[in-house]
Design a protein around this motif. Structure first.
Motif, short mmCIF file in Angstrom:
data_model
loop_
_atom_site.label_atom_id
_atom_site.label_comp_id
_atom_site.label_asym_id
_atom_site.label_seq_id
_atom_site.Cartn_x
_atom_site.Cartn_y
_atom_site.Cartn_z
N ILE A 1 5.70 0.79 -5.26
CA ILE A 1 4.14 0.67 -5.69
C ILE A 1 3.85 1.63 -6.74
O ILE A 1 3.99 2.95 -6.42
CB ILE A 1 3.31 0.92 -4.56
N LEU B 1 -5.37 -2.59 -0.92
CA LEU B 1 -4.71 -3.32 -1.83
C LEU B 1 -4.12 -4.85 -1.23
O LEU B 1 -3.86 -5.56 -1.90
CB LEU B 1 -3.62 -2.44 -2.52
N ALA B 2 -3.50 -4.59 -0.04
CA ALA B 2 -2.57 -5.43 0.52
C ALA B 2 -2.58 -5.23 2.12
O ALA B 2 -3.05 -4.08 2.44
CB ALA B 2 -1.33 -5.50 -0.18
N LYS B 3 -1.91 -6.31 2.99
CA LYS B 3 -1.87 -5.99 4.18
C LYS B 3 -0.22 -6.42 4.43
O LYS B 3 0.09 -7.56 3.83
CB LYS B 3 -2.73 -6.82 5.11
N LEU B 4 0.47 -5.79 5.02
CA LEU B 4 1.84 -6.06 5.32
C LEU B 4 2.01 -6.36 6.92
O LEU B 4 1.67 -5.42 7.59
CB LEU B 4 2.98 -5.06 4.89
N LEU C 1 3.12 -11.01 3.80
CA LEU C 1 2.23 -10.16 2.91
C LEU C 1 0.96 -10.92 2.57
O LEU C 1 1.08 -12.00 1.92
CB LEU C 1 2.99 -9.86 1.50
N ASP C 2 -0.21 -10.20 2.57
CA ASP C 2 -1.21 -10.85 2.09
C ASP C 2 -1.87 -9.72 1.13
O ASP C 2 -2.17 -8.85 1.45
CB ASP C 2 -2.29 -10.92 3.19
N SER C 3 -1.79 -10.01 -0.11
CA SER C 3 -2.08 -9.20 -1.30
C SER C 3 -3.06 -9.55 -2.20
O SER C 3 -3.64 -10.45 -2.37
CB SER C 3 -0.90 -9.05 -1.99
N GLU D 1 4.16 -14.46 0.18
CA GLU D 1 2.95 -14.57 0.31
C GLU D 1 2.54 -15.66 0.69
O GLU D 1 1.35 -16.09 0.74
CB GLU D 1 2.11 -14.06 -1.08
N PHE E 1 4.27 -3.67 -8.09
CA PHE E 1 3.70 -4.02 -6.76
C PHE E 1 5.06 -4.89 -6.26
O PHE E 1 4.68 -5.96 -6.25
CB PHE E 1 2.77 -4.52 -6.62
N GLU F 1 -7.66 -10.27 -1.23
CA GLU F 1 -6.64 -10.73 -0.44
C GLU F 1 -7.23 -11.88 0.27
O GLU F 1 -6.50 -12.71 0.65
CB GLU F 1 -5.78 -9.74 0.19
#
Length: 652
Positions: A407, A381-384, A363-365, A353, A347, A12
């Motif tokens: 997910i 996996l990601a940051k929300l 979302l940073d995925s 993004e 996902f 990410e």
């Protein structure tokens, strides 16, 4: 002027940096290991250079390969991201010596902060409050609890809490071994451990003309294994005077080492409000998006501008509103945060993004459908991130968005994040580093009323709809339909905790007859969606089934469960020796503390497994003799592999 940028990182963070580059018209270059050949960050770059191999030591940690990749691709700048070599002074020097722009502080500044023990000396000289280093030979019971920390690196590696002086020597040896394996340096030190402390950090941005910006403080106190899970800005409960003191200390820290670019000065706040310097991260942080959301700045864009020599305006923008970030990890909180592997099947997480600083959800995925989660790299996996005018509104928005996420394919901490964000203590601002442990009983996963059993019923009905649609009979006739009452259809599912749900149902002229739920009626069913009504309440169940994946994923608006069909004719399994200890996760055996034939006591560490930058200790379940030890350091093992056999009643 920078025209082409190589990101010496993955996941990410690489995708995040590429987004800014596209906005600025800068060409992008990705690097990738063999394990990442099809990763999203590789697909999104203008050019990509292979780093042969899969292990970080052979790929993302090879400074020579990274510099050569930049030269091969014609890049004129290198951004280190975070993790890997982002805080390696030798790598920064190699990039500069190759005639490339280094997007970060000077190698000298990185070296100054690279050792926590040296950083403490420099900060104390600059008037920044620090924890006193303790002499292990001189500490007493009055000094407890204590914290052993690795002098190099971060991420909770080489960090241990000591509550019993009799264990200090062993704990320090364990921390040294982990630090040596993780950072190439076994140096550790000892300092006081603050119970219920708060981890608060200040974002700094410094140009080459002497202007230092402090961009507010972030609270990163919600942690597991000394690693952050939820971060927010501004920190709840801070007074203007406290904020001014933290900003002044961060400014002094940056100025002392002639820092340039984006960096973070981290502090620990004691319950009495006093703070002490922890470390300075000489790079961009995972949690930088919350600062971007409240300031409207693009920190990556400013990193590039500063590297090109641009000057900051005299004062930074005033912050507005509140932002909270939640990290979605492939790991199981119910199993002591064991990392999870597998293929991401679905996902779908709310947020754009492309969104960086605006109101709403960002979302940073690192992943998408088809992404394979292995053991080589970090489990994130990601940051929300949610932004709203108030903290309460941001927490509500973030929790709701996470709850609606879909997910599938790997276990994640998503449900725990939702429970934290909705917990009364969190909403009141009572956050601290022991939060997850203190509130563990209230945060534990639990089925909501009968939703788990209803989800199993929905899974069975979706399976029936699939068989009806693909079979020779009319799709209008549901599977299990009988003109007269007859034997019910039976299907059994097991959830991730091992709990089983037996579903018995039949169809007749009167509709669905579910034995466990006589008050439930079927509104509609298809292979991917089932609508049930109970006591006047209608609920939609989304059902996900994927080829080559035995698990059935069932989601509702506020509940999700993974179910594995249980065969009525289970296959025979290999007989295991009594006392067998099985690998709880795929990984690499990094250390072994015993040998076959040794006497062991219950709870004694036997060996350590490493996966996704996490170490898991395997301990003796009971006292006895180590009868078998079929693994060796460096060996890779699969889930369920026999690691050791402890004979609880040895023949003497």
């Amino acid at each position: 002027m920078i025209t082409s940028l190589l990101v010496a990182n993955r996941g990410e963070i690489a995708r995040r940096i590429f987004r800014t580059c596209r906005d600025l018209g800068v060409a992008t270059v990705a690097v990738y290991s063999d394990a990442d050949a099809r990763a999203p960050h590789v697909c999104e770059a203008d050019l990509a250079v292979r780093l042969p191999g899969t292990a970080p030591a052979d790929t993302y940690l090879r400074a020579d390969l990274l510099v050569r990749a930049a030269q091969t691709a014609g890049a004129d700048a290198v951004h280190p991201g975070y993790g890997f070599l982002s805080e390696d002074a030798a790598f920064a020097r190699a990039v500069i010596d190759a005639g490339l722009h280094w997007i970060g502080p000077s190698p000298e500044a990185i070296a100054d902060m690279g050792s926590k023990t040296r950083a403490k000396v420099l900060m104390q000289a600059a008037g920044v409050p620090v924890f006193a280093a303790l002499d292990p030979a001189a500490v007493t019971e009055a000094d407890l609890p204590l914290l052993v920390k690795a002098a190099a690196g971060g991420g909770g590696r080489g960090m241990r809490v000591v509550r019993d002086l009799s264990t200090l020597t062993g704990v320090m040896e364990s921390a040294r071994a982990e630090a040596e394996a993780a950072f190439g340096s076994g140096e550790v030190f000892l300092e006081p451990y603050i119970e219920r402390g708060r981890h608060v950090e200040v974002q700094v941005l410094v140009d080459t003309h002497g202007t230092v910006w402090t961009l507010g403080e972030r609270d990163c106190s919600i942690q597991r294994r000394h690693q952050k899970v939820i971060e927010e800005t501004p920190a709840p409960g801070q007074s203007d005077a406290q904020r001014a003191e933290l900003a002044a200390a961060a400014t002094a820290a940056a100025s002392t080492i002639a820092y340039t670019g984006a960096g973070t000065v981290e502090f620990l706040l004691a319950p009495d409000g006093r703070f002490r310097f922890l470390e300075m991260n000489t790079r961009l942080q995972v949690e930088h998006p919350v600062t971007e959301c409240v300031t409207g700045l693009d920190l990556v864009a400013w990193q590039l501008r500063i590297a090109e020599g641009a000057a900051l305006p005299p004062t930074p923008p005033a912050p507005r509103g509140h932002a909270i970030e939640a990290r979605i990890y492939a790991e199981d909180p119910a199993q002591d945060w064991l990392p999870a592997t597998g293929t991401v099947r679905r996902f779908e997480v709310g947020g754009s993004e492309d969104r960086r600083t605006d109101w709403g959800i960002r979302l940073d995925s690192a992943v998408g459908p088809g992404s394979v989660i292995g053991v080589e790299y970090d489990a994130m996996l990601a940051k929300l991130i949610a932004w709203a005018p108030t903290r309460e509104a941001a927490a509500r928005l973030l929790a709701a968005t996470l709850a609606r996420a879909r997910i599938h394919g790997v276990v994640t901490d998503r449900d725990l994040l939702v429970r934290v964000l909705r917990h009364p203590a969190f909403l009141s601002g009572d956050v601290h580093t022991a939060f997850l442990g203190e509130h563990a009983p209230n945060l534990a996963a639990s089925a909501k009323d009968d939703l788990a059993a209803l989800s199993a019923l929905a899974a069975a009905l979706a399976d029936a709809a699939q068989r009806s649609a693909s079979g020779p009979a009319s799709a209008a006739i549901p599977s299990g339909w009988r003109n007269l009452r007859s034997q019910s259809q039976v299907k059994v599912y097991q959830d991730a905790s091992g709990a089983e749900y037996e579903v018995r149902y039949a169809f007749s002229r009167d509709g669905l007859r579910a034995e466990a739920f006589p008050d439930v009626s079927l509104v509609a069913s298809s292979p991917s969606r089932v609508v049930l009504e109970r006591n006047g309440l209608r609920r939609v169940f989304d059902v996900g089934v994927y080829e080559s994946d035995p698990v059935v994923y069932v989601d509702t608006a506020d509940f999700a469960i993974s179910l594995t069909p249980v065969s009525r004719f289970p296959s025979a399994t290999a007989q295991l020796d009594p006392g067998s200890l099985l690998a709880p996760m795929p990984g690499t055996v990094v250390r072994v503390a015993v040998a076959e034939g040794d006497s062991v006591t219950a709870g004694q560490p036997l060996l350590w497994l490493e996966a996704m930058k996490m170490e898991h200790v395997v301990v003796a379940p009971a006292s006895g003799v180590l009868a078998k030890l079929p693994v060796r350091p460096g060996e890779q093992v699969a889930v369920g592999a026999v690691l050791a056999v402890v004979d609880k009643e040895p023949n003497r």
